[in-house]
Write an enzyme that holds these catalytic residues in place. Structure first.
Site, mmCIF file in Angstrom:
data_model
loop_
_atom_site.group_PDB
_atom_site.id
_atom_site.type_symbol
_atom_site.label_atom_id
_atom_site.label_comp_id
_atom_site.label_asym_id
_atom_site.label_seq_id
_atom_site.Cartn_x
_atom_site.Cartn_y
_atom_site.Cartn_z
ATOM 1 N N HIS A 57 0.715 -1.296 -0.145
ATOM 2 C CA HIS A 57 0.149 -0.058 0.021
ATOM 3 C C HIS A 57 0.835 1.167 -0.023
ATOM 4 O O HIS A 57 1.920 1.407 0.527
ATOM 5 C CB HIS A 57 -0.982 0.068 1.322
ATOM 6 C CG HIS A 57 -2.068 -0.889 1.036
ATOM 7 N ND1 HIS A 57 -2.816 -1.427 2.026
ATOM 8 C CD2 HIS A 57 -2.565 -1.515 -0.122
ATOM 9 C CE1 HIS A 57 -3.885 -2.100 1.645
ATOM 10 N NE2 HIS A 57 -3.700 -2.297 0.415
ATOM 11 N N ASP A 136 -0.168 -3.552 8.743
ATOM 12 C CA ASP A 136 -1.631 -3.212 8.794
ATOM 13 C C ASP A 136 -2.270 -4.632 9.136
ATOM 14 O O ASP A 136 -3.465 -4.768 9.030
ATOM 15 C CB ASP A 136 -2.133 -2.679 7.607
ATOM 16 C CG ASP A 136 -1.772 -1.169 7.514
ATOM 17 O OD1 ASP A 136 -1.138 -0.719 8.250
ATOM 18 O OD2 ASP A 136 -2.062 -0.641 6.413
ATOM 19 N N HIS A 174 -0.234 2.327 12.278
ATOM 20 C CA HIS A 174 -1.277 3.225 12.570
ATOM 21 C C HIS A 174 -1.689 3.491 14.016
ATOM 22 O O HIS A 174 -1.760 2.529 14.728
ATOM 23 C CB HIS A 174 -2.390 3.057 11.644
ATOM 24 C CG HIS A 174 -2.372 3.155 10.326
ATOM 25 N ND1 HIS A 174 -2.499 4.015 9.531
ATOM 26 C CD2 HIS A 174 -2.149 1.898 9.279
ATOM 27 C CE1 HIS A 174 -2.367 3.902 8.096
ATOM 28 N NE2 HIS A 174 -2.247 2.591 8.020
#
Ligand code: ZN
Ligand code: FE
Length: 263
Positions: A57, A136, A174
């Site tokens: 990503h 992630d 994140h």
């Protein structure tokens, strides 16, 4: 003796680019953006020696070309994903050895968020603590969305991470912790440690302090995606969703789908 420093450099709205350094050389994990990494390296006088990528990503790989420029440093990443900047393609079972900063990393296949997602586990030398860079896949109190993989794949990936030593420091990509905790409380309302973590994490965010790293032991206690077979979680899911929850995979799948629409 492990004297490395692990620093979360904020990027975009809620990404962390982890830097690992021995005080001179540094490794960057998932640098989606070059500028914040450059600025931090300059501030500390660190030199970028290598880059580790967990998945393809853009918010994880977008800064790589600008960061390496004309300097041929190694860029490690998943062999199963098309990432043109990767020089050292990796798959589960591989081992990465970096001389400075000194790192020995075991590669884990953790598909689910993306098809070829990998994680890097640093067992560390006694008396050091283990570390994992999981991109992630696993978040504090949550897990990644299933963009490319299936629920059974993601559940197996989370099981592999949950099986790491409890003291393992978990470096997620994140800062999603507070919104994850809100959802976790809906799945696991009676969990006292989770309620306490809500208050602690809220206080940390109010002071703009990262809630990471977390640990595997802590996630086993508070993360509903690692607790999909806990009777209290199964009961809450059944009541909230008006569904029967026949097994752990169904519990995990329903929970992940509920999270996608949870506000
Ligand atoms: Zn991603
Ligand atoms: Fe991301």
């Amino acid at each position: 003796m492990n004297t490395l420093e692990y620093v979360p450099v904020p990027a975009f709205a809620d990404n962390y680019i982890w830097l690992v350094s021995d005080g001179r050389d540094a490794v960057a994990v998932d640098p989606g953006e070059a500028a914040p990494v450059r600025a931090y390296l300059a501030k500390r006088g660190w030199r970028l020696a290598a880059i580790l990528l967990t998945h393809h990503h853009a918010d994880h790989v977008g800064g790589v070309a600008e960061l390496i420029g004309d300097t041929p440093i190694p860029v490690y990443g998943p062999a199963a994903e098309a990432i043109p900047v990767v020089t050292h393609p990796l798959a589960g079972g591989d081992r990465v050895t970096i001389s400075a900063p000194h790192l020995e990393l075991d590669v884990l296949d953790v598909p689910g968020h993306t098809r070829g997602h990998i994680a890097y586990f640093e067992a560390g030398e006694a008396p050091g603590v283990p570390h994992v860079f999981c991109g992630d896949t696993l978040f504090a109190c949550g897990c990644g969305r299933l963009f490319e993989g299936t629920p059974p794949q993601m559940l197996a990936s989370l099981d592999a991470l949950a099986a790491l030593p409890g003291e393992t420091q978990v470096h997620c990509a994140h800062e999603y912790t507070l919104s994850n905790i809100r959802f976790a409380l809906a799945c696991d309302p009676e969990n006292a440690r989770l309620r306490q973590w809500h208050d602690e994490a809220a206080a940390m965010r109010a002071r703009d302090v990262p809630t990471l790293p977390t640990t595997i032991a802590h996630e086993r206690a508070v993360n509903p995606f690692l607790r999909s077979d806990d009777p209290a979680v199964v009961k809450a899911l059944g009541e909230q969703l008006h569904e029967t929850v026949p097994d752990r995979l169904a519990s995990f799948t329903l929970m992940r789908e509920w999270k996608n629409r949870f506000r």
